[in-house]
Design a protein around this motif. Sequence first.
Motif, short mmCIF file in Angstrom:
data_model
loop_
_atom_site.label_atom_id
_atom_site.label_comp_id
_atom_site.label_asym_id
_atom_site.label_seq_id
_atom_site.Cartn_x
_atom_site.Cartn_y
_atom_site.Cartn_z
N LYS A 122 113.36 24.22 -21.29
CA LYS A 122 113.88 25.47 -20.39
C LYS A 122 114.78 24.33 -19.48
O LYS A 122 113.92 23.15 -18.87
CB LYS A 122 112.12 25.83 -19.44
CG LYS A 122 111.76 26.21 -19.93
CD LYS A 122 110.30 26.90 -20.02
CE LYS A 122 109.92 27.13 -21.04
NZ LYS A 122 108.52 28.25 -21.13
N ILE A 123 115.57 24.81 -18.99
CA ILE A 123 116.94 24.11 -18.29
C ILE A 123 116.92 24.79 -17.34
O ILE A 123 117.08 25.59 -16.56
CB ILE A 123 118.39 24.53 -18.53
CG1 ILE A 123 118.54 23.63 -20.37
CG2 ILE A 123 119.44 23.63 -17.77
CD1 ILE A 123 119.55 23.94 -21.11
N PRO A 124 116.38 23.53 -15.81
CA PRO A 124 116.26 23.91 -14.99
C PRO A 124 117.41 24.83 -14.11
O PRO A 124 118.00 24.07 -14.40
CB PRO A 124 115.60 22.90 -14.27
CG PRO A 124 116.01 21.80 -14.73
CD PRO A 124 116.21 22.19 -16.61
N THR A 125 117.23 25.44 -12.90
CA THR A 125 118.24 26.23 -12.50
C THR A 125 118.91 25.59 -11.01
O THR A 125 117.83 25.43 -10.67
CB THR A 125 117.89 27.72 -12.49
OG1 THR A 125 117.12 27.62 -11.82
CG2 THR A 125 118.09 28.22 -13.98
N MET A 126 119.85 25.39 -11.00
CA MET A 126 120.58 24.53 -9.61
C MET A 126 119.91 25.42 -8.66
O MET A 126 120.68 26.21 -8.60
CB MET A 126 122.10 24.32 -9.41
CG MET A 126 122.24 23.62 -8.68
SD MET A 126 121.34 21.88 -9.02
CE MET A 126 122.52 20.41 -7.09
N PRO A 127 119.05 25.14 -7.81
CA PRO A 127 118.19 26.33 -6.21
C PRO A 127 119.92 26.56 -5.70
O PRO A 127 120.92 25.51 -5.83
CB PRO A 127 117.74 25.60 -5.36
CG PRO A 127 117.89 24.29 -5.77
CD PRO A 127 118.05 24.14 -7.53
N GLN A 128 120.11 27.53 -5.19
CA GLN A 128 121.16 27.87 -4.51
C GLN A 128 120.81 27.74 -3.03
O GLN A 128 119.36 27.40 -2.52
CB GLN A 128 121.22 29.23 -3.88
CG GLN A 128 121.58 30.05 -5.77
CD GLN A 128 123.21 29.67 -6.64
OE1 GLN A 128 124.01 28.82 -5.26
NE2 GLN A 128 123.39 29.58 -7.22
#
Length: 103
Positions: A5-11
Amino acid sequence: MFQPKIPTMPQPSGLVTPPAVIQPTTITPGTPAPAPAAPAPSRPVVQLTPGTAVALVGAGTAVVLVVGTVLVSLLLAVAVTSASVAVCAVVLRSLIASEAKRR
């Protein structure tokens, strides 16, 4: 299940301010620091007296004897183990040969 599970970059939320600009300051020369009178020795000088020389020789001899004893005992352990394995191999070979003759 086994996929990573690749973490997404928070906006960013809200307004993002640019980094502050640092203004250069001027350096005014002051009075120079006085030079030290005499440099301090970085380490103390070791005096080698006859007593300390004898102690060093004795300690070196003790270390050599202890290391030699450990190495000789390890070599002896390897020799005894290999001899016992050889004896076991000869006994097993004779048992297998005698079993084959009976049939």
